[in-house]
Scaffold this active site. Structure first.
Site, PDB file in Angstrom:
ATOM      1  N   GLU A 260      -1.894  -9.540  -2.461  1.00 13.03           N
ATOM      2  CA  GLU A 260      -1.074  -8.404  -2.895  1.00 13.03           C
ATOM      3  C   GLU A 260      -0.837  -7.595  -1.637  1.00 13.03           C
ATOM      4  OE1 GLU A 260      -0.500  -4.646  -3.055  1.00 13.03           O
ATOM      5  OE2 GLU A 260      -2.486  -4.661  -3.995  1.00 13.03           O
ATOM      6  N   CYS A 299       0.277   0.914  -1.480  1.00 11.81           N
ATOM      7  CA  CYS A 299       1.073  -0.307  -1.400  1.00 11.81           C
ATOM      8  C   CYS A 299       2.308  -0.215  -2.271  1.00 11.81           C
ATOM      9  CB  CYS A 299       0.226  -1.514  -1.784  1.00 11.81           C
ATOM     10  SG  CYS A 299      -0.491  -1.402  -3.444  1.00 11.81           S
TER      11      CYS A 299
END
Length: 678
Positions: A260, A299
Site C-alpha cells: 500500500e 498516504c
C-alpha cells in the site's frame, strides 16, 4: 544517556547492548530533543522465525475464527482504556489530539470491526467456505467447492511512520483472525508509540503465545527466513515497495507481498459546484483538512486539487483564507490544527519536493520554503508551512509525479470532463480520489471512467456530508489500496482483508466427503432421520440430522383463502383464464408464501424446546408451480451448526426442500434459527 528502544522477540523483551551511538537517534518533532535510540542489534532472527512457526502457528490455530474474534473485542476494549497514554506519547511525533484520534482510536476501532467480521461472517471453526457448491457431474455424486484455511507461515508488517497505531492494528486484526502470527516492524521515527501499544497487547494476557513480535530497527535479516507460506505487508513509499517486491523471498521463494504505497491522490470540484454552493464550501474544507491533519503526512492526503477553469481563482482565494485560520504550533496545545512533520529529515524531503515541483512549472500561492523556515525558526521544531502550489499548466509532469509528503497540495485546473478524467488518471494509480458535486450525471460519467485508476472514490455532496468520514479516512469494511503507483495491493475490506492471509483451495469430492471437510451439509450427502431435530440441543444436534414430513394437499379453497386473507390477489392466484394465458403457469397456482407457510406447518415441532426463534430465510427460490390438488412434502436438514462463544445458544442453518407428489422441487431455501446449547 538516552535509552535504546527494546524489541519483543521470541517471547521476551530484548534491549541491544552497547552504546547508543551505534543506534539511530529519534528526536521529538516539536523541539528536536533526543527521545531515544533505535537498533535491532543482537536480535536472533532465526529465533524470531522459529518462535512464530513453532509456537505462534500452533497456539493461534487451535482457536476457531469466533474465538479469535472474541479475543480481538476484548483486546480492543483493553487498549481503548489506555488511549490517553498513547496520545501523550503521540504528541512527540508532531501529532495533535485531533490527528491522534484518527491513528489511535481509529486503529483500535479496526479490532472491533474485525471481531465482528470473524463472529458474524465466518463459521465457528477453522475452515471458511468460499462461495457455493459447484455441481461437477450429471447425477451430483461429484461436486466441488472452495475453502479457505490458515496458511502455515508468518506475516511481517513493514509499516510507515505516519500511523504507528492504526497502521499496525489494521493489519494485525485480519492477520490474527486468519490465524497467522505477526512480526511488526514499525517505522523508526514513531516506533516508540507502536511499542507502547504492543507492550500493552502483551501485558493484557489475551493473546496466544507467539501471536505477535516487535522488532524496532532493521528487520532485513528476517527476510532470509521467509518462504512460500509467509507474507509481507508493507505501507510506505513507492520506492520502498519496489525494493521489497524484489526481495529474493518474494521473487524466488513465493512469499506473498502486499503493498500500500503513497500516491498522488486527487480531489475534484465538479463544474456545478461554484462559489456560494454547499459543495464549494465542502470542497475547500476537505482540502484544508487533508493538508493539516497529520501535517499532510497521510498516504491518502490530497496531493492534486482539480478545479474547473472558471472557478480556479475563487478556489485559490478560499483555500488561502481557510488556511490562515488554522493554528500552527505545538500539537499539545488545543488551538493547534497544524503540527510539525515527524522529523527534520522529513521536513527537508518535503521542502526539496516543493522546490522540485516549482522549478518544473508551478508557483507558490501560499507557504513554501521561506515561510517554512520562518516557522521552524520561531517554533523550534520540524515545521512546514501549509503550502498550495499552482500548476502553470495542468499537464506539467511534476505535479503528477512528485509527492511532497507533508502539508502540500497542487492546484490544477481542467476545462472539460474528458480532461478531468485524463488528469486524474495521469497519477498512474492512487489510493483514493474524491469528487465534490451535486450533479449525479457528472458524478456517474466521471467516476465510471476514473475508477480503474483508484482503489477508493468518495462522492461528496450536501446529502452525505454530515455523516461522511471524509476523503482521507479508509474504513475497515472497505478496501484500502490501489493500482499502479499505489502498489497494486489491498488491505482491509472486511472479510477480504482476512482472506489475503489464507489459502483458497478448490476441493473436488463426493457430497459426503465435501460435507465432512467443510463442516456444512451438501445436497446429496447422507441424512440422519429419526428424532425430530427441533428437539435436539446444540450438544446433540449434528450436521445432516433431518426430518421428512408428512404430505399436505393444497386445495383451491386454500389458495382463495390465502389471497383474501393476505390481500395478495395477483391474477395468477385468483383468475383461472388469465393465469392459464401466462406461459409460466398451467392455471391458477398457489402463492409462493402459502407454500412456505404450509412447509413450516409440516416441519415445525410446536412444543417448547431447544429452538428459541426463527430469525430469517435465505436463498428462497420457487421452482415448480403448485396447482390445486398438488401434494407437498418438505425435507429439513441441519446444514450448518454455529455455537456462539459468548451466548448460551447458537445458530443453526437448515436446508429446506419442498417437493410435490412427483418429487419435483417446488421451493428451496435456508431456514435460520437460534438453538440452545444445552
Amino acid at each position: 544517556m538516552t535509552e535504546i528502544l527494546s524489541s519483543y522477540v521470541a517471547g521476551d523483551w530484548h534491549t541491544p547492548s552497547g552504546s547508543p551511538d551505534s543506534a539511530r537517534a529519534v528526536h521529538d518533532a516539536t523541539n528536536g530533543q533526543v527521545l531515544h535510540h533505535v537498533s535491532s542489534a543482537g536480535i536472533d532472527f532465526a529465533a524470531v522465525n522459529e518462535h512464530a512457526r513453532g509456537t505462534g502457528i500452533s497456539e493461534l490455530q487451535k482457536l476457531t475464527f469466533h474465538q479469535r474474534g472474541v479475543i480481538l473485542k476484548k483486546l480492543g476494549a483493553y487498549l481503548m482504556e489506555r488511549a490517553k497514554d498513547y496520545h501523550e506519547i503521540s504528541f512527540s511525533t508532531g501529532t495533535t489530539k485531533r490527528d491522534g484520534f484518527v491513528d489511535i482510536e481509529g486503529g483500535i476501532g479496526t479490532l472491533f470491526t474485525y471481531s465482528g467480521v470473524a463472529r458474524r461472517q465466518m463459521p465457528n471453526s477453522t475452515v471458511h467456505l468460499d462461495g457455493g457448491v459447484e455441481r461437477l457431474s450429471k447425477s451430483g455424486t461429484f461436486v466441488g467447492r472452495h475453502i479457505l484455511t490458515s496458511r502455515q507461515g508468518l506475516a511481517v508488517q513493514v509499516n510507515a511512520f505516519n500511523f504507528p497505531v492504526w497502521g499496525m492494528l489494521e493489519k494485525f486484526g485480519p492477520m490474527f483472525v486468519a490465524g497467522i502470527p505477526v512480526v511488526v516492524k514499525p517505522a523508526t521515527d514513531t516506533a516508540h508509540l507502536t511499542r507502547a501499544v504492543v507492550a500493552d497487547m502483551i501485558e493484557s494476557g489475551l493473546l496466544p503465545a507467539g501471536a505477535i513480535q516487535l522488532i524496532a530497527g532493521d528487520v532485513t535479516p528476517l527476510f532470509d527466513h521467509l518462504a512460500e507460506q509467509d507474507a509481507i505487508a508493507f505501507t510506505g513509499s513507492a520506492a520502498t515497495a519496489k525494493h521489497l517486491g524484489g526481495l529474493e523471498c518474494v521473487r524466488d521463494r513465493g512469499t506473498r507481498f502486499f503493498a500500500e504505497a503513497d500516491s498522488l491522490n486527487f480531489s475534484l470540484l465538479g463544474p456545478d459546484a461554484g462559489p456560494g454552493t454547499e459543495e464549494f464550501d465542502l470542497f475547500v474544507s476537505g482540502v484544508v483538512a487533508e493538508m493539516t491533519i497529520k501535517a499532510g503526512q497521510k498516504c491518502t492526503a490530497i496531493r492534486r486539487t482539480f478545479v474547473p477553469e472558471q472557478h480556479k481563482e475563487a478556489v485559490a482565494e478560499a483555500l488561502v483564507a481557510k488556511l490562515e485560520t488554522q493554528g500552527v504550533g505545538d500539537p499539545r496545545e488545543k488551538s493547534t490544527r497544524l503540527g510539525p512533520v515527524v522529523s527534520d529529515k522529513q521536513r527537508t524531503d518535503v521542502l526539496d519536493a516543493i522546490d522540485e515541483i516549482t522549478s518544473a512549472g508551478a508557483h507558490v500561492l501560499t507557504g513554501g520554503r521561506e515561510a517554512s523556515d520562518e516557522l521552524a525558526q520561531n517554533l523550534g521544531g520540524a515545521y512546514v508551512a501549509a503550502t498550495i502550489l499552482q500548476a502553470d499548466d495542468p499537464w506539467v509532469d511534476a505535479v503528477h509525479d512528485i509527492e511532497a509528503f507533508g502539508p502540500v497540495t497542487s492546484l490544477i485546473s481542467y476545462s472539460s470532463t474528458e480532461e478531468a478524467v485524463r488528469l486524474a488518471a495521469r497519477g498512474r494509480g492512487s489510493l483514493v480520489g474524491s469528487v465534490v458535486t451535486h450533479d449525479a450525471g457528472f458524478a456517474s460519467e466521471f467516476v465510471r471512467q476514473v475508477a480503474p485508476w483508484h482503489g477508493r472514490i468518495l462522492v461528496l455532496d450536501r446529502d452525505d456530508a454530515e455523516e461522511s468520514t471524509g476523503h482521507g479516512s479508509p474504513l475497515p469494511t472497505l478496501i484500502h489500496g490501489g493500482p499502479g503507483r499505489a502498489g497494486g495491493g489491498e488491505e482491509m475490506g472486511g472479510l477480504r482483508g482476512i482472506t489475503h492471509f489464507m489459502q483458497r483451495t478448490a476441493i473436488q469430492a463426493s457430497p459426503d466427503m465435501l460435507t465432512a471437510i467443510g463442516g456444512e451439509w451438501v445436497a446429496g450427502a447422507e441424512r440422519q432421520l429419526g428424532q425430530h431435530p427441533f428437539t435436539k440441543t446444540l450438544a446433540d444436534l449434528r450436521v445432516g440430522d433431518a426430518l421428512e414430513s408428512e404430505r399436505r394437499t393444497v386445495t383451491l379453497e386454500d389458495i382463495s383463502h390465502f389471497a383474501e386473507f393476505t390481500g395478495d390477489t395477483f391474477y395468477a392466484h385468483t383468475d383461472e383464464e388469465a393465469a392459464a394465458a401466462n406461459p409460466f403457469f398451467p392455471g391458477r397456482v398457489a402463492h409462493g408464501y402459502l407454500i412456505v407457510s404450509f412447509a413450516a406447518g409440516l416441519f415445525v415441532q410446536p412444543d417448547p424446546g431447544p429452538v428459541l426463534a426463527n430469525y430469517g430465510l435465505e436463498g428462497l427460490t420457487f421452482i415448480t408451480p403448485v396447482s390445486p390438488g398438488d401434494s407437498l412434502k418438505v425435507t429439513l436438514t441441519a446444514k450448518r451448526i454455529t455455537p456462539r462463544e459468548t451466548d448460551e445458544y447458537g445458530e443453526v442453518r437448515w436446508d429446506a426442500e419442498v417437493v410435490n407428489q412427483n418429487d419435483e422441487p417446488v421451493a428451496k431455501y435456508d431456514v435460520l434459527t437460534l438453538v440452545t446449547k444445552e
